[in-house]
Design an enzyme around this catalytic site. Sequence first.
Site, PDB file in Angstrom:
ATOM      1  N   GLU A   1      -5.461 -23.523 -48.573  1.00  0.00           N
ATOM      2  CA  GLU A   1      -6.806 -23.356 -47.987  1.00  0.00           C
ATOM      3  C   GLU A   1      -7.057 -21.878 -47.764  1.00  0.00           C
ATOM      4  O   GLU A   1      -6.177 -21.158 -47.276  1.00  0.00           O
ATOM      5  CB  GLU A   1      -6.921 -24.058 -46.625  1.00  0.00           C
ATOM      6  CG  GLU A   1      -7.004 -25.559 -46.696  1.00  0.00           C
ATOM      7  CD  GLU A   1      -7.165 -26.211 -45.328  1.00  0.00           C
ATOM      8  OE1 GLU A   1      -7.814 -25.614 -44.442  1.00  0.00           O
ATOM      9  OE2 GLU A   1      -6.621 -27.309 -45.157  1.00  0.00           O
TER      10      GLU A   1
ATOM     11  N   GLU B   1      -1.033 -28.459 -42.246  1.00  0.00           N
ATOM     12  CA  GLU B   1      -0.886 -27.503 -41.131  1.00  0.00           C
ATOM     13  C   GLU B   1      -0.035 -28.027 -39.959  1.00  0.00           C
ATOM     14  O   GLU B   1      -0.544 -28.266 -38.850  1.00  0.00           O
ATOM     15  CB  GLU B   1      -2.271 -27.105 -40.609  1.00  0.00           C
ATOM     16  CG  GLU B   1      -3.099 -26.422 -41.659  1.00  0.00           C
ATOM     17  CD  GLU B   1      -4.391 -25.800 -41.137  1.00  0.00           C
ATOM     18  OE1 GLU B   1      -4.844 -24.825 -41.720  1.00  0.00           O
ATOM     19  OE2 GLU B   1      -4.940 -26.285 -40.149  1.00  0.00           O
TER      20      GLU B   1
HETATM   21  C1  BG6 Z   1      -7.917 -25.895 -41.471  1.00  0.00           C
HETATM   22  C2  BG6 Z   1      -7.930 -27.388 -41.662  1.00  0.00           C
HETATM   23  O1  BG6 Z   1      -7.316 -25.625 -40.266  1.00  0.00           O
HETATM   24  O2  BG6 Z   1      -9.134 -25.238 -41.349  1.00  0.00           O
HETATM   25  C3  BG6 Z   1      -9.193 -27.929 -42.339  1.00  0.00           C
HETATM   26  O3  BG6 Z   1      -6.805 -27.808 -42.402  1.00  0.00           O
HETATM   27  C4  BG6 Z   1     -10.387 -27.228 -41.734  1.00  0.00           C
HETATM   28  O4  BG6 Z   1      -9.214 -29.317 -42.185  1.00  0.00           O
HETATM   29  C5  BG6 Z   1     -10.273 -25.737 -42.037  1.00  0.00           C
HETATM   30  O5  BG6 Z   1     -11.612 -27.744 -42.157  1.00  0.00           O
HETATM   31  C6  BG6 Z   1     -11.456 -24.928 -41.570  1.00  0.00           C
HETATM   32  O6  BG6 Z   1     -11.672 -25.156 -40.203  1.00  0.00           O
HETATM   33  P1  BG6 Z   1     -13.066 -25.634 -39.635  1.00  0.00           P
HETATM   34  O7  BG6 Z   1     -12.804 -26.017 -38.257  1.00  0.00           O
HETATM   35  O8  BG6 Z   1     -13.947 -24.453 -39.749  1.00  0.00           O
HETATM   36  O9  BG6 Z   1     -13.505 -26.782 -40.490  1.00  0.00           O
END
Ligand code: BG6
Length: 455
Positions: free
Chosen positions: A358, A170
Amino acid sequence: MKCLWGAALSAAQSEGGFQDRGIMICDTLPLGSMEERITKRFPFPQDHSYRPTVKAVELYEHYQEDIALMQEAGIQALRTSINWARVYPTGMEEQPDERALQFYDELINSLKRAHIEPIITISHLETPNTLFETYGGWEHPAFLTHYMRFAKTIITHFADRVHYWITFNEMNMALHLPLCVGIGVDRAADKEACMLQGLHHTLMASAKVIDFVKTQTLDVMIGAMIAYSPVYPYSCHPQDVWKASMLTLDNLMVSDVLVKGCYPIQIKQRQQRHGLDFSNDEVYLKQHTVDFLATSYYCSTAASSDPSHAVSSGNLFGGTKNPFLQESEWGWTIDPMGMKICLFDLYDRYGIPLMVTENGLGARDIVEDGEVHDPYRIAYLKAHVDMVEEAIQDGIPVLAYTMWSFLDQVSASSGQMSKRYGLVYVDYDDEGNGSGKRIRKDSFAWYQEVLQAKG
Ligand code: BG6
């Protein structure tokens, strides 16, 4: 082109194994709100607050059992990262820690034996803290040198087994959460200049890794990742449309450099306002662009010029509350259509293969009689997987879809374990209490069926 359907993790959020590695910046962040975590420094280990990533979910000890679960689920790919602070504990050693390379040898070989394709992110929240404390952050050119040593070490060592590489997680987060990605804005007099300089060094580092891979003529595909959230105008009022367009351009600034090799005009203006000029690097950036673009997609946002509207939060930045969409407990909108819009936006603009690295739902799961029923996660994932499938049918080349996340792991924004994304529940609470036992959630069985059907 066949899409690999799989799941994702990050080393920082899952491994633990603190005894055999250096401190990462994210180890210094205690449990707390995102705002606190990104604006303050918490000296470590002098201050004894609980640091969730020190233990995480102990993938370091449990990886064999976890890979067996991955094989049982039938995932075709695992996207994870190699921990920079494990391979180079301070970030500044001349030689890598051989024990770390051995650990990743075993991890990657076990994945291969289970017919799971590894997709490796070189840097995902694992920046060594000593490096950060020594130089201040990515705004310092020394970061580039040390990152390159790490990247070359692991690419050279693993390229015979790892085909897909992602230089950074990201990358556009630098514009929103610079401290989290290792840009030392908190100590800088001109924070914006520091952020833009740090971002430029990460973009140059990404291009240098591509240069290295191409010069070595390695049989790998190399990409980089952004976080993309489509921004919808709240209404058709031109001011709302303008605001949404500007936020969309903000979202795409970094991928423009990664794919086209040049900064768009609005970021150049921001650079100029702070006395920065990177035009000399543009030829190099243009010559070393990515083979594919990876993106995360969690939620969309809405934009209104009327400040009286209610706001919601989100992965990148909050926005105006969208009355047509439900939100997760953490205020992230649930918008499967946005997944398809994301893929169309990116493919239309860049025309290169994409990866969804993701996508998932953070929720507070409950164990009942040893089982975890998570119909909300199944509904979220099903709707998003359907949209990816539709986009593929419409002709968009998607190399992989790796849902977030295979196991529950430490939340990046809050440090919580209770914000769970996994197909597999891990029995730790927010303070690290629990047995660490792995429990297949209902979503595990659901995804297993989806993967069987996809062959
Ligand atoms: C993304 C990141 O922005 O979101 C991850 O690459 C992160 O590392 C994921 O875990 C979900 O966000 P969060 O803050 O809910 O864990």
